[in-house]
Design a protein around this motif. Sequence first.
Motif, PDB file in Angstrom:
ATOM      1  N   SER A  23       0.812  -1.215   0.000  1.00 33.55           N
ATOM      2  CA  SER A  23       0.000   0.000   0.000  1.00 33.55           C
ATOM      3  C   SER A  23       0.845   1.265   0.000  1.00 33.55           C
ATOM      4  O   SER A  23       0.360   2.342  -0.341  1.00 33.55           O
ATOM      5  N   SER A  55      -8.831   0.774  -5.814  1.00 35.34           N
ATOM      6  CA  SER A  55      -8.118   1.228  -4.623  1.00 35.34           C
ATOM      7  C   SER A  55      -7.703   2.676  -4.826  1.00 35.34           C
ATOM      8  O   SER A  55      -7.993   3.293  -5.858  1.00 35.34           O
ATOM      9  N   GLU A  56      -6.985   3.225  -3.874  1.00 36.37           N
ATOM     10  CA  GLU A  56      -6.499   4.596  -3.998  1.00 36.37           C
ATOM     11  C   GLU A  56      -5.151   4.673  -4.706  1.00 36.37           C
ATOM     12  O   GLU A  56      -4.600   5.766  -4.862  1.00 36.37           O
ATOM     13  N   THR A  60      -4.311   0.654 -10.046  1.00 36.69           N
ATOM     14  CA  THR A  60      -5.644   0.071 -10.243  1.00 36.69           C
ATOM     15  C   THR A  60      -6.508   0.972 -11.132  1.00 36.69           C
ATOM     16  O   THR A  60      -7.195   0.479 -12.026  1.00 36.69           O
ATOM     17  N   HIS A  76     -13.090   5.378  -5.427  1.00 32.92           N
ATOM     18  CA  HIS A  76     -11.883   4.692  -4.957  1.00 32.92           C
ATOM     19  C   HIS A  76     -11.890   4.630  -3.434  1.00 32.92           C
ATOM     20  O   HIS A  76     -12.376   5.558  -2.766  1.00 32.92           O
ATOM     21  N   LEU A  80      -9.578  -1.008  -0.405  1.00 31.81           N
ATOM     22  CA  LEU A  80      -9.139  -1.913  -1.473  1.00 31.81           C
ATOM     23  C   LEU A  80      -7.630  -1.849  -1.706  1.00 31.81           C
ATOM     24  O   LEU A  80      -7.115  -2.547  -2.583  1.00 31.81           O
ATOM     25  N   ASN A  81      -6.916  -1.003  -0.945  1.00 33.67           N
ATOM     26  CA  ASN A  81      -5.468  -0.919  -1.113  1.00 33.67           C
ATOM     27  C   ASN A  81      -4.801  -2.255  -0.815  1.00 33.67           C
ATOM     28  O   ASN A  81      -5.334  -3.084  -0.070  1.00 33.67           O
ATOM     29  N   GLU A  82      -3.620  -2.439  -1.381  1.00 37.67           N
ATOM     30  CA  GLU A  82      -2.849  -3.645  -1.116  1.00 37.67           C
ATOM     31  C   GLU A  82      -2.454  -3.697   0.361  1.00 37.67           C
ATOM     32  O   GLU A  82      -2.415  -2.676   1.053  1.00 37.67           O
ATOM     33  N   GLN A 130     -11.649  -4.157   4.812  1.00 34.67           N
ATOM     34  CA  GLN A 130     -12.464  -4.464   3.632  1.00 34.67           C
ATOM     35  C   GLN A 130     -13.945  -4.632   3.967  1.00 34.67           C
ATOM     36  O   GLN A 130     -14.795  -4.483   3.085  1.00 34.67           O
ATOM     37  N   LEU A 150      -8.310  -4.199  -7.827  1.00 33.37           N
ATOM     38  CA  LEU A 150      -7.502  -4.090  -6.629  1.00 33.37           C
ATOM     39  C   LEU A 150      -6.172  -4.804  -6.815  1.00 33.37           C
ATOM     40  O   LEU A 150      -5.634  -4.800  -7.921  1.00 33.37           O
TER      41      LEU A 150
END
Length: 203
Positions: A23, A55-56, A60, A76, A80-82, A130, A150
């Motif tokens: 992230s 995600s942000e 993505t 966004h 959903l970020n890693e 999530q 994502l």
Amino acid sequence: MIQLYLLRHGQTDFNVQGIVQGSGVNSSLNDKGRQQAERFWAAYQHVPFARVYTSELRRTQQSVQHFIDKGIPHEHYAALNEISWGTREGTRITPQEDAEYAQTLAQWAAGNPHARLPGGESPAEVAARQRPFIELLQSRPHDEIVLVCLHGRALRVLLCQLLGYPLSCMDGFEHHNLGLYKLHYTGSLYTIRNFLDVSHLSS
């Protein structure tokens, strides 16, 4: 019935180099990643998506930019970020070469979703952030088709939650840059209809 298209982002230079990008690494698609995005667009531009979620992180959004440019509503979410790999982000680590990384993966597979690398997130924490997004999905009209883009580990965690698997099973969900999972939601149950579909990448 909600039709849910879950997509991992396209290739980045970090993917090619084997460098961990969580992230905290806001990388962009490389030439191949942009080509993958073009192929996904060519294969699925006819699908009447009601909304696009990303995600942000820019990789993505870049992967589904054509759908956003088409005028499909886009939102966004940091949910959903890693996963954050903490102090190890931006470094090249593999289970074969790095004992600390291998031990963390082994703890996850053994049923400890709270294990993490120094300064990073655990899968349990990713799952927790999530859950409000999952509630948002389930609140949408049940005749929509939704596209979600994502990241690899975040995708595995999300699939476990949607399908009712423990997080120890997450590595059973393989991923590929611009690979697609398709799920249906009937109001009480998610079912998987396409497992890591990459047919659009060879078109």
